[in-house]
Design a protein around this motif. Sequence first.
Motif, PDB file in Angstrom:
ATOM      1  N   GLU A  18      31.030 -63.992  62.056  1.00  0.00           N
ATOM      2  CA  GLU A  18      32.176 -63.076  62.003  1.00  0.00           C
ATOM      3  C   GLU A  18      33.475 -63.845  61.839  1.00  0.00           C
ATOM      4  OE1 GLU A  18      31.653 -59.321  64.735  1.00  0.00           O
ATOM      5  OE2 GLU A  18      30.774 -61.068  65.730  1.00  0.00           O
ATOM      6  N   ALA A  22      36.088 -63.797  58.719  1.00  0.00           N
ATOM      7  CA  ALA A  22      37.513 -63.535  58.942  1.00  0.00           C
ATOM      8  C   ALA A  22      38.379 -64.599  58.274  1.00  0.00           C
ATOM      9  CB  ALA A  22      37.806 -63.467  60.439  1.00  0.00           C
ATOM     10  N   SER A 255      42.362 -62.876  64.432  1.00  0.00           N
ATOM     11  CA  SER A 255      41.872 -61.522  64.230  1.00  0.00           C
ATOM     12  C   SER A 255      40.734 -61.565  63.224  1.00  0.00           C
ATOM     13  CB  SER A 255      42.976 -60.596  63.719  1.00  0.00           C
ATOM     14  OG  SER A 255      42.457 -59.311  63.447  1.00  0.00           O
ATOM     15  N   LYS A 257      39.871 -58.554  61.877  1.00  0.00           N
ATOM     16  CA  LYS A 257      40.075 -57.290  61.180  1.00  0.00           C
ATOM     17  C   LYS A 257      41.063 -57.473  60.024  1.00  0.00           C
ATOM     18  CE  LYS A 257      39.193 -54.751  65.451  1.00  0.00           C
ATOM     19  NZ  LYS A 257      39.741 -53.823  66.466  1.00  0.00           N
ATOM     20  N   ASP A 259      42.906 -55.484  58.263  1.00  0.00           N
ATOM     21  CA  ASP A 259      44.200 -54.807  58.339  1.00  0.00           C
ATOM     22  C   ASP A 259      45.143 -55.534  59.295  1.00  0.00           C
ATOM     23  OD1 ASP A 259      42.550 -54.090  60.483  1.00  0.00           O
ATOM     24  OD2 ASP A 259      43.543 -52.165  60.754  1.00  0.00           O
ATOM     25  N   GLN A 260      44.584 -56.146  60.348  1.00  0.00           N
ATOM     26  CA  GLN A 260      45.423 -56.855  61.312  1.00  0.00           C
ATOM     27  C   GLN A 260      45.914 -58.184  60.767  1.00  0.00           C
ATOM     28  OE1 GLN A 260      43.241 -57.117  65.010  1.00  0.00           O
ATOM     29  NE2 GLN A 260      43.650 -54.990  65.552  1.00  0.00           N
TER      30      GLN A 260
END
Length: 323
Positions: A18, A22, A255, A257, A259-260
């Motif tokens: 993950e 990212a 992060s 994510k 969008d973050q």
Amino acid sequence: MPGIGVGTFGSDRYGPREVGRAVAGALAAGYRLVDCAPVHGNEAEVGRALAAATAGGLQREQLFVMSKVWNGAHEPEAAVASVRTSLRDLRLEHLDAVFVHWPFPNHHPPGAGTDDRDPAARPYEHDAHLRLWRALEDLVDQGLVRHLGTSNTTVPKLELLLRDARIAPQLNEMELHPCFQQPELFRYCLEHGIQPVGYSPLGSPSRPERDRTPGDVVDTEDPVVRAIAEAHGVHPALVCLKWAVARGQVPIPFSVKPDQFTANLRAVSEDPLTPAEVEALRFADRGERLIKGQVFLWPGASSWQDLWDVDGTIPGRDGPGRP
């Protein structure tokens, strides 16, 4: 050095794959600074993301990749081996910066609780630290490392290192967010040509449970932070990043994510804070550390504050102030 980076400390909540995904997404979004560490347990996956990005046309010269030497690798030979392993895992010929992660020799397993203690842990010992530093200086001479940095250190320890090092630290990674601004250490770094790099720039809202204590400050709930966020029409977390860049430190938020991390990058390049807002945020400082480092205490230490030389001296085996 880019003005914002992507952190990779997420091993308590996210697996290596993950984190690797990212980093790949962050590079595609425009990030060029990646902050790594062997203890995060994901440098191999981050290395795959870096290799894919450069294979896709991103120039190595555009990247600034940092790693660290963990507490269990302070002996010179172990430190050199650690850096070489990071180079291999990250698939790089050189690192742009290497930090000493914490200035305390220590062994403990990943995920150790704050009450765990290494019976062989030692306080800061300057002669031993200097031997470690000289091994890293040799790696600079060999072209394997471009810059050296300290992390989780203090003014008294930096004074000793600047006095004795052949290659001075050019970076200092430290906890920095509006509610914990470390003005003395921050000012000392700037006065000595050391670039502050701020970890936990949002107040580390997703930090491990072991690092949480009752009454911890929450930056995104600070009234000054929230008022400025409302004025700019953004989430309070983005005000923390705008403040960091306006102040002159390099934040490294983490992060997974898209969008973050995309919003984080945009926040530091658009709609900056006004000088009046930066001044107002100076009063958000509570002086309350979130990452206290209890697990690094040695036998005989009185409290976690011994790690941070709060009275201006360095506690050690021979008494306070004797490194």
